[in-house]
Each structure stands twice: as C-alpha cells, then as structure tokens.
Design an enzyme around this catalytic site. Structure first.
Site, PDB file in Angstrom:
ATOM      1  N   ARG A  37      -0.995   6.463  -6.426  1.00 57.69           N
ATOM      2  CA  ARG A  37      -1.503   6.302  -5.056  1.00 57.69           C
ATOM      3  C   ARG A  37      -1.569   7.675  -4.416  1.00 57.69           C
ATOM      4  O   ARG A  37      -0.562   8.366  -4.322  1.00 57.69           O
ATOM      5  CB  ARG A  37      -0.566   5.398  -4.256  1.00 57.69           C
ATOM      6  N   SER A 106      -2.232  -5.933  -1.165  1.00 54.58           N
ATOM      7  CA  SER A 106      -1.226  -5.711  -0.124  1.00 54.58           C
ATOM      8  C   SER A 106      -1.362  -6.766   0.962  1.00 54.58           C
ATOM      9  O   SER A 106      -2.457  -6.985   1.481  1.00 54.58           O
ATOM     10  CB  SER A 106      -1.448  -4.359   0.574  1.00 54.58           C
ATOM     11  N   LYS A 135       4.809   5.452   5.229  1.00 48.20           N
ATOM     12  CA  LYS A 135       3.464   5.000   5.576  1.00 48.20           C
ATOM     13  C   LYS A 135       3.398   4.795   7.081  1.00 48.20           C
ATOM     14  O   LYS A 135       4.338   4.281   7.666  1.00 48.20           O
ATOM     15  CB  LYS A 135       3.184   3.681   4.850  1.00 48.20           C
TER      16      LYS A 135
END
Ligand code: TZP
Ligand code: MG
Length: 209
Positions: A37, A106, A135
C-alpha cells in the site's frame, strides 16, 4: 479461494519504510498476507516492488495483495487486490480478476460489510477499530462491539484494522475477527520480524478466549 484457518496477520507496508525489506521482515515473522500500500508512489515503483515482493510471499507460503491498483495486481500476478469504498466495486474488479484471485474491501459499518460480501468480496477489512495514527480518518473508531456484531453477520472472513497493537490483538480475535491488518504495530517496532511473531502468538491466544 482458501484462507488459512488460523487467525490471519495481514501486514501492510508503511510508506515511510522501503517496502521490500519491510515485507521480507514481516514475512519472516509469520505474516499470512502482505499488502503493498502506497498512495503516493509511481506506478513504476509499485510494479517494481510488487515483482520483488511476490516471490518472497511465495517462499513463505503467504498471500500477496496490492492496495488500490487492480492493474498492477493483475500485471504482476499478485494474489489479489484490496479496494476501498471509493475504488472500483468488487463486482467490476471480479470481471477483470476472474474467480480465483482475492478481492478485499475496506468497510466501516455493518451495512458496508454486508454489501461487500454481496458484491463478491472474498474478505472485508473492518475498521478502524481503535484510534490510529496511520491514516487520516475523520470518523470515530468503530470499536469492538460493532466488530463483534459485524463479524457474526458475515460468512466471509473479517479482518480487523486500525490501531491494533500487541495489547489488543487478542481481544480483537476473541470478538470474532478472522485476522488483523496492521501497519505501525510491525513497522514502528525496532524489529518488525519479532513484532509480527508476537502478534501471531497473541492471536492464537485470542482463539482460546
Ligand atoms: N485503514 C483503516 S485504519 C488504517 C488503514 C489503512 C491504518 C492502520 O494502521 P495502524 O498503524 O495499524 O493503526
Ligand atoms: Mg483504495
């Protein structure tokens, strides 16, 4: 697609660290899924990293998943792709990936999780369970109650994410999660391999609760 029956440890690369070295350490420590990611890297770098990480996952009998980039997952032969709520729907991704590759989605509510299952996701990421510094998230954490409820409604694996550390991994598994996905618990540890090993052990304990 078969997932391991023991609790899964999904280690996600940290944008601050060189991904291939980090992946190697996490896999040595027993990661069952390695997710690449990086929201800012070039497609070229992502391809290069994917090509390097895929054989490492094979050596360790682990799965390799690419975040966001279905094109790179397909082109490099990854095991699958992980998609967010704003990415391609799982139904569309499935047309390109075929029946055998993994699609993860997600989710942050039980409605999103059930919808992802309906659309053919192979697993859902669910969170963030706890506060996370990894995040930007305007929403509050979903907590372990929502985790427990959502896990009980799904027939596909739920992988809990967000703020999961050694101290709470056991509880998360005891709430019905099939595994955990982590960044900082492994990436910010002085020895990522040891951190991954410890998480695997904690989750095994959680199965007994
Ligand atoms: N999605 C929801 S929370 C999160 C992502 C990618 C970050 C998880 O990072 P950490 O450090 O394990 O809380
Ligand atoms: Mg995404």
């Amino acid at each position: 697609m078969m997932f391991p029956s023991r609790p899964m440890l999904c280690v996600i690369t940290d944008e601050e660290l060189p991904p291939v070295t980090f992946a190697r350490q996490a896999l040595w420590g027993g990661a069952t899924i390695l997710q690449l990611r990086n929201k800012t890297a070039s497609g070229r770098d992502l391809c290069r990293w994917s090509e390097a990480i895929l054989p490492l996952t094979r050596q360790h009998n682990a799965l390799f998943i690419v975040n966001d980039r279905l094109d790179i997952a397909l082109a490099t032969g990854a095991d699958g792709v992980h998609l967010g709520q704003d990415d391609l729907p799982a139904t569309v991704a499935r047309k390109l990936l075929g029946p055998d590759r993994i699609i993860g989605v997600s989710t942050g509510t039980r409605e999103e999780a059930l919808q992802a299952e309906k659309e053919g996701a192979d697993y859902v990421g669910f969170g963030h369970i706890f506060p996370t510094g990894s995040k930007d998230k305007p929403l509050p954490p979903v907590g372990t109650r929502a985790l427990q409820e959502t896990a009980s409604l799904l027939s596909i694996p739920l992988i809990a994410i967000g703020g999961i550390q050694l101290e709470n991994a056991r509880r998360v598994i005891s709430c019905g999660a099939s595994g955990i996905a982590v960044i900082s618990a492994v990436s910010r540890h002085p020895d990522p391999r040891i951190a991954a090993e410890a998480l695997v052990r904690e989750m095994a304990e959680g199965m007994l609760l």
